[in-house]
Design an enzyme around this catalytic site. Structure first.
Site, PDB file in Angstrom:
ATOM      1  N   TYR A  48       0.834  -1.206   0.000  1.00 28.53           N
ATOM      2  CA  TYR A  48       0.000   0.000   0.000  1.00 28.53           C
ATOM      3  C   TYR A  48       0.867   1.254   0.000  1.00 28.53           C
ATOM      4  O   TYR A  48       0.617   2.208  -0.751  1.00 28.53           O
ATOM      5  CB  TYR A  48      -0.917   0.007   1.223  1.00 28.53           C
ATOM      6  CG  TYR A  48      -1.686   1.301   1.381  1.00 28.53           C
ATOM      7  CD1 TYR A  48      -2.679   1.655   0.484  1.00 28.53           C
ATOM      8  CD2 TYR A  48      -1.382   2.197   2.420  1.00 28.53           C
ATOM      9  CE1 TYR A  48      -3.376   2.847   0.607  1.00 28.53           C
ATOM     10  CE2 TYR A  48      -2.072   3.392   2.549  1.00 28.53           C
ATOM     11  CZ  TYR A  48      -3.066   3.707   1.641  1.00 28.53           C
ATOM     12  OH  TYR A  48      -3.738   4.902   1.764  1.00 28.53           O
ATOM     13  N   GLN A  80      -6.188  18.547   4.096  1.00 28.78           N
ATOM     14  CA  GLN A  80      -6.323  18.160   2.696  1.00 28.78           C
ATOM     15  C   GLN A  80      -7.699  17.565   2.468  1.00 28.78           C
ATOM     16  O   GLN A  80      -8.093  16.614   3.138  1.00 28.78           O
ATOM     17  CB  GLN A  80      -5.240  17.149   2.322  1.00 28.78           C
ATOM     18  CG  GLN A  80      -5.338  16.605   0.906  1.00 28.78           C
ATOM     19  CD  GLN A  80      -6.130  15.328   0.836  1.00 28.78           C
ATOM     20  OE1 GLN A  80      -6.273  14.600   1.803  1.00 28.78           O
ATOM     21  NE2 GLN A  80      -6.688  15.049  -0.343  1.00 28.78           N
ATOM     22  N   TYR A 124     -10.502  15.811  -0.082  1.00 27.89           N
ATOM     23  CA  TYR A 124     -11.014  15.211  -1.307  1.00 27.89           C
ATOM     24  C   TYR A 124     -12.420  15.762  -1.492  1.00 27.89           C
ATOM     25  O   TYR A 124     -13.177  15.858  -0.524  1.00 27.89           O
ATOM     26  CB  TYR A 124     -11.016  13.695  -1.211  1.00 27.89           C
ATOM     27  CG  TYR A 124      -9.637  13.091  -1.358  1.00 27.89           C
ATOM     28  CD1 TYR A 124      -8.940  13.206  -2.558  1.00 27.89           C
ATOM     29  CD2 TYR A 124      -9.029  12.409  -0.310  1.00 27.89           C
ATOM     30  CE1 TYR A 124      -7.676  12.662  -2.708  1.00 27.89           C
ATOM     31  CE2 TYR A 124      -7.767  11.860  -0.451  1.00 27.89           C
ATOM     32  CZ  TYR A 124      -7.093  11.990  -1.654  1.00 27.89           C
ATOM     33  OH  TYR A 124      -5.835  11.458  -1.800  1.00 27.89           O
ATOM     34  N   THR A 176      -7.296  18.419  -3.237  1.00 25.63           N
ATOM     35  CA  THR A 176      -6.659  17.529  -4.201  1.00 25.63           C
ATOM     36  C   THR A 176      -7.584  17.338  -5.390  1.00 25.63           C
ATOM     37  O   THR A 176      -8.739  16.930  -5.226  1.00 25.63           O
ATOM     38  CB  THR A 176      -6.334  16.173  -3.548  1.00 25.63           C
ATOM     39  OG1 THR A 176      -5.343  16.372  -2.539  1.00 25.63           O
ATOM     40  CG2 THR A 176      -5.795  15.190  -4.570  1.00 25.63           C
ATOM     41  N   LYS A 197      -3.923  21.101  -5.154  1.00 23.46           N
ATOM     42  CA  LYS A 197      -2.895  20.066  -5.302  1.00 23.46           C
ATOM     43  C   LYS A 197      -3.230  19.133  -6.466  1.00 23.46           C
ATOM     44  O   LYS A 197      -4.363  18.682  -6.593  1.00 23.46           O
ATOM     45  CB  LYS A 197      -2.803  19.251  -4.009  1.00 23.46           C
ATOM     46  CG  LYS A 197      -1.811  18.097  -4.026  1.00 23.46           C
ATOM     47  CD  LYS A 197      -1.825  17.406  -2.670  1.00 23.46           C
ATOM     48  CE  LYS A 197      -0.801  16.278  -2.585  1.00 23.46           C
ATOM     49  NZ  LYS A 197      -1.222  15.096  -3.374  1.00 23.46           N
ATOM     50  N   HIS A 249       0.692  12.825  -7.814  1.00 23.74           N
ATOM     51  CA  HIS A 249       0.251  11.863  -6.802  1.00 23.74           C
ATOM     52  C   HIS A 249       1.279  10.738  -6.632  1.00 23.74           C
ATOM     53  O   HIS A 249       0.927   9.593  -6.335  1.00 23.74           O
ATOM     54  CB  HIS A 249      -1.123  11.294  -7.160  1.00 23.74           C
ATOM     55  CG  HIS A 249      -2.070  11.222  -5.998  1.00 23.74           C
ATOM     56  ND1 HIS A 249      -2.942  12.229  -5.693  1.00 23.74           N
ATOM     57  CD2 HIS A 249      -2.271  10.265  -5.058  1.00 23.74           C
ATOM     58  CE1 HIS A 249      -3.651  11.892  -4.626  1.00 23.74           C
ATOM     59  NE2 HIS A 249      -3.248  10.711  -4.225  1.00 23.74           N
ATOM     60  N   ARG A 299       0.698   7.391  -8.266  1.00 20.88           N
ATOM     61  CA  ARG A 299      -0.327   6.477  -7.760  1.00 20.88           C
ATOM     62  C   ARG A 299      -1.654   6.571  -8.515  1.00 20.88           C
ATOM     63  O   ARG A 299      -2.552   5.765  -8.282  1.00 20.88           O
ATOM     64  CB  ARG A 299      -0.559   6.741  -6.265  1.00 20.88           C
ATOM     65  CG  ARG A 299       0.635   6.349  -5.417  1.00 20.88           C
ATOM     66  CD  ARG A 299       0.556   6.898  -4.008  1.00 20.88           C
ATOM     67  NE  ARG A 299      -0.325   6.174  -3.129  1.00 20.88           N
ATOM     68  CZ  ARG A 299      -0.017   5.065  -2.448  1.00 20.88           C
ATOM     69  NH1 ARG A 299       1.179   4.517  -2.609  1.00 20.88           N
ATOM     70  NH2 ARG A 299      -0.878   4.494  -1.629  1.00 20.88           N
TER      71      ARG A 299
END
Length: 380
Positions: free
Chosen positions: A28, A131, A133, A159, A255, A279, A282
């Protein structure tokens, strides 16, 4: 042996973490998506950047301090948000927030962390970044902002480079799901990592605690690399950015930017800084290395720029600053440090990076970060 003798570089911390955390957790943390070409490209392109040494400057002590978003900081780097930090090392969010406070550098808490903003509030320093989402529902969005502000987070980071779940094939092969379920296969791995297992026994199996208020964590039908947060998320547009700019009364950073045209438009909307990021490889395996995207974005905007993805040393930090960044953030690195050394890890990593900055600034004859030479392309 001292920590400096045993772990003189990030590569040593990375190997220490690999030995101490279960394999599915390692996958991960360390994996990217696809064939991991973007992750490799991030590293390769940093290695292609040269800085010309300079001699005969006499003795001096390099000044590592910088000013970012109007705040003086002793170091030019900070702690990036990583989802499910507490899976990588039990209690990670608290430990990293405390390290940020001690070091007086930014600490970023992810929306999909295993700790809530309210949990981190007692440990937060002056540079708490939240941060986000992007939640689809406006009421949830506003509630998250209110919770972050009440907990003491002063800077908002949105993000924007995660419109859909990425595949992360290594993670899928490892057997990890979201939320994590300890199958017999994974339990066998846990049994060989006693320090990690003892920590999980104290903290409980991690999940995305901030989202408990908004979703049914038992919702079905997600891929193994998606998670409950995707039930809340939307893919933001320009009107979303404007809404957040109006709703948040502190510094606002976006971001996940790699295009100069996007940077220019974000400046016009009124964001305070742009975070150049892919990222860490990722999300998309065809993305440019962030260090390659940086110079054109620097030309397109006067806003402060942050860079992440592929940073592994003090020299890399100098390469980024010389190429147009104003600040650098690291994510995996802090978690390698936690995995290798637990609570001692973050301070040791900061020391490793600072010493590398000083050594390389000495070679460059740069007494301050403002005096770095222009970068050039190294030929192999």
């Amino acid at each position: 042996m001292s920590l400096d003798d045993r772990y003189p570089a990030l590569s040593d911390l990375r190997e220490g973490a690999r030995r101490r955390i279960p394999h599915f957790v390692w996958e991960y943390l360390d994996s990217a998506t696809g064939e991991e070409r973007t992750k490799a490209r991030n590293r390769d392109r940093f290695d292609a950047i040269g800085l010309m040494p300079s001699v005969l400057h006499g003795e001096f002590t390099p000044d590592l301090s910088t000013t970012f978003l109007g705040q003086k900081m002793p170091l030019p780097f900070g702690i990036s948000p990583i989802g499910m930090s507490g899976l990588i090392w039990p209690g990670a969010e608290r430990m990293l927030a405390q390290a940020g406070k001690r070091l007086n550098i930014p600490y970023s808490l992810s929306t999909v962390a295993t700790a809530m903003p309210e949990d981190i509030a007692p440990h937060l320093g002056e540079h708490g970044w939240f941060q986000m989402y992007p939640p689809r529902d406006e009421e949830i969005r506003q509630d998250m902002l209110d919770r972050a502000r009440a907990a003491g987070f002063k800077t908002l980071v949105l993000t924007v480079d995660v419109p859909v779940a990425s595949r992360r094939e290594r993670q899928t092969r490892s057997g990890l799901t979201n939320p994590p379920k300890l199958t017999p296969r994974l339990l066998a791995q846990v049994a060989t990592k006693p320090a990690w297992a003892a920590g999980i026994m104290r903290t409980g199996m991690p999940h995305m605690r901030m989202l408990d208020k908004y979703t049914d964590a038992s919702a079905k039908g997600r891929s193994t690399t998606a998670h409950v947060g995707y039930l809340l998320r939307t893919s933001p547009d320009w009107s979303y950015i404007k809404w957040l700019r109006d709703a948040w009364d502190g510094p606002f950073i976006v971001k996940g930017v790699t295009r100069p045209t996007d940077a220019k438009k974000l400046e016009q909307i009124g964001v305070d800084a742009i975070w150049v990021s892919n990222h860490a490889g990722r999300q998309f395996d065809g993305a440019p290395a962030t260090i390659d995207a940086l110079p054109a974005i620097r030309k397109a905007t006067a806003l402060p720029l942050i860079l992440d993805s592929g940073v592994e040393s003090g020299l890399d930090i100098l390469r980024a600053l010389a190429s147009g960044a104003n600040f650098v953030m690291l994510g995996r690195a802090w978690h390698y440090a936690l995995g290798a050394l637990g609570e001692k890890g973050p301070d040791h990593l900061a020391s490793v990076l600072a010493k590398d900055l000083e050594a390389n600034m000495g070679q460059l004859g740069a007494e301050t970060l403002a005096k770095l030479p222009k970068p050039f392309e190294l030929r192999r």
